[in-house]
Motif scaffolding. Sequence first.
Motif, mmCIF file in Angstrom:
data_model
loop_
_atom_site.group_PDB
_atom_site.id
_atom_site.type_symbol
_atom_site.label_atom_id
_atom_site.label_comp_id
_atom_site.label_asym_id
_atom_site.label_seq_id
_atom_site.Cartn_x
_atom_site.Cartn_y
_atom_site.Cartn_z
ATOM 1 N N ASP A 83 39.806 1.491 15.088
ATOM 2 C CA ASP A 83 39.445 1.238 16.485
ATOM 3 C C ASP A 83 40.742 1.022 17.247
ATOM 4 O OD1 ASP A 83 38.098 0.594 18.799
ATOM 5 O OD2 ASP A 83 36.984 -1.079 17.947
ATOM 6 N N ILE A 133 33.661 -1.058 30.391
ATOM 7 C CA ILE A 133 35.114 -0.966 30.246
ATOM 8 C C ILE A 133 35.701 -0.458 31.562
ATOM 9 C CG2 ILE A 133 34.966 1.380 29.266
ATOM 10 C CD1 ILE A 133 37.408 0.613 27.504
ATOM 11 N N ALA A 143 31.685 1.789 26.817
ATOM 12 C CA ALA A 143 32.130 2.115 25.470
ATOM 13 C C ALA A 143 30.887 2.170 24.589
ATOM 14 C CB ALA A 143 33.105 1.063 24.961
ATOM 15 N N GLY A 156 42.704 0.727 21.312
ATOM 16 C CA GLY A 156 42.613 0.605 22.762
ATOM 17 C C GLY A 156 43.993 0.625 23.378
ATOM 18 N N SER A 193 45.771 -2.492 23.879
ATOM 19 C CA SER A 193 44.754 -3.418 24.398
ATOM 20 C C SER A 193 44.474 -4.560 23.426
ATOM 21 C CB SER A 193 43.434 -2.678 24.652
ATOM 22 O OG SER A 193 43.562 -1.679 25.608
ATOM 23 N N PHE A 194 44.544 -4.269 22.130
ATOM 24 C CA PHE A 194 44.085 -5.234 21.142
ATOM 25 C C PHE A 194 45.119 -6.302 20.818
ATOM 26 C CE2 PHE A 194 41.126 -1.917 18.894
ATOM 27 C CZ PHE A 194 40.451 -1.737 20.077
ATOM 28 N N MET A 253 39.060 -4.629 29.016
ATOM 29 C CA MET A 253 38.531 -3.912 27.850
ATOM 30 C C MET A 253 37.060 -4.212 27.637
ATOM 31 S SD MET A 253 39.941 -3.690 23.952
ATOM 32 C CE MET A 253 40.024 -5.462 23.713
ATOM 33 N N HIS A 268 41.857 0.702 30.992
ATOM 34 C CA HIS A 268 41.677 0.672 29.546
ATOM 35 C C HIS A 268 40.982 1.924 29.024
ATOM 36 C CE1 HIS A 268 42.567 -3.661 28.621
ATOM 37 N NE2 HIS A 268 42.437 -3.730 29.936
ATOM 38 N N THR A 313 37.664 9.566 26.429
ATOM 39 C CA THR A 313 38.595 9.400 25.318
ATOM 40 C C THR A 313 38.703 10.647 24.438
ATOM 41 O OG1 THR A 313 36.780 8.109 24.314
ATOM 42 C CG2 THR A 313 38.655 6.879 25.147
ATOM 43 N N ASP A 329 39.253 3.017 25.071
ATOM 44 C CA ASP A 329 38.821 2.388 23.823
ATOM 45 C C ASP A 329 38.004 3.403 23.038
ATOM 46 O OD1 ASP A 329 38.112 0.564 21.847
ATOM 47 O OD2 ASP A 329 36.792 -0.624 23.123
ATOM 48 N N VAL A 344 44.616 7.165 23.993
ATOM 49 C CA VAL A 344 43.917 6.627 22.827
ATOM 50 C C VAL A 344 43.565 7.751 21.860
ATOM 51 C CG1 VAL A 344 41.782 5.512 22.052
ATOM 52 C CG2 VAL A 344 43.037 4.583 24.000
ATOM 53 N N SER A 358 34.748 6.014 25.006
ATOM 54 C CA SER A 358 34.527 5.473 26.348
ATOM 55 C C SER A 358 33.956 6.599 27.204
ATOM 56 C CB SER A 358 35.836 4.965 26.960
ATOM 57 O OG SER A 358 36.368 3.900 26.202
#
Length: 275
Positions: free
Chosen positions: A113, A195, A224, A115, A74-75, A199, A122, A271, A124, A38, A259
Motif C-alpha cells: 500500500d 481522499i 479510495a 501514498g 503520505s504514510f 489521505m 494525495h 492512480t 493512495d 503512486v 483512488s
Amino acid sequence: MTRVRSGVRGLVARLRGRDIELKTPGELEAMRAAGALVAATLAAVTELAKPGVSTGELDALAEQTIRDAGAVPSFLGYHGFPASICSSVNEQIVHGIPAPSVVLRDGDLVSVDCGAILEGWHGDAAVTIPIGAVSEADRKLSAACEAALHAGIAAVLPGGRLSDVSHAVQSACEAAGTRDGVEYGIVAEYGGHGIGTEMHMDPFLPNHGAPGQGPRLRPGMALAVEPMLTGGDPETLELADGWTVVTADGSRAVHWEHSVAVTEDGPRILTLPAR
C-alpha cells in the motif's frame, strides 16, 4: 492505507455525507498527478519484489521514488507509522511494517500500500504481488480481490449511493468464491475512504452492505476503493506493534486499491500509470 471510523458521531456524519470534499476539475487533475506518481512507485516496487529482497528495500525504493518526484510519502510519520509503504506478507492483511529483517521468499504474497502527497494532493493505491511461484489458491484469491476492486470502481457513479460501491465489492467477492469453490472472507473492520487534501477523509467506505444507502455520490468526490480478502475466516487481530493486522486463523490475505473520482462521465481512476 485504510482506516475505520466508529461511534455514533462517525455514523451520523457518514450517513449525512457531511464534510465530503468536492474537487474542481483542475483539482482532480492535481490528484491525478499524485496518483500517477503512486502508480509509478508501485510499479518500481513490483519490479524489485523478488525472493531474497527485504521489505525494507522495497520501502527505501518507494521513498526515494516519491521524493525524487518532488513529493512526500503520505504514510511516513502518519500517526507515528514508521515507513513510506505498508508491506503486508502472507497472513498480514494491512499496515505491515517494512523491515530489513523481513526477507521475501518464493511463494509469498506481499500486499504493498502506497501514498504520496504532491502539491498538497494525495494519491493512495495498493497491489498484491506474487513472489516467485505462488500457489493456485493464492493466485485465485488475489484475482478475486482485484476483480472486486474493479466492480467497486464501476459503481462510483454520479447520483448513486455510497453503499452501491460496497455492495458491488461484496457481490464480486461472493461471485468469485462461488466460481472458485472457496468462501472468501471479506474483511469488515477496514475499508476505503474519501481522499483529497488529506489521505483519510469522509466518507468511510465499507466493503460490504446493501445498496442504496449512505451519501449520494456527486461529481468532484474522490474515494479510495480498497477491498481486502482472506482465504479463510475474515476475523482479524492487531499485532503488538500497534499497526500490523493479521488473519486470526493464519490464512492468506490480499489487498487491492485505487483512488477514484466521481465525474459526470462516470468513474475516473486517479492512480493509473501516466500515459
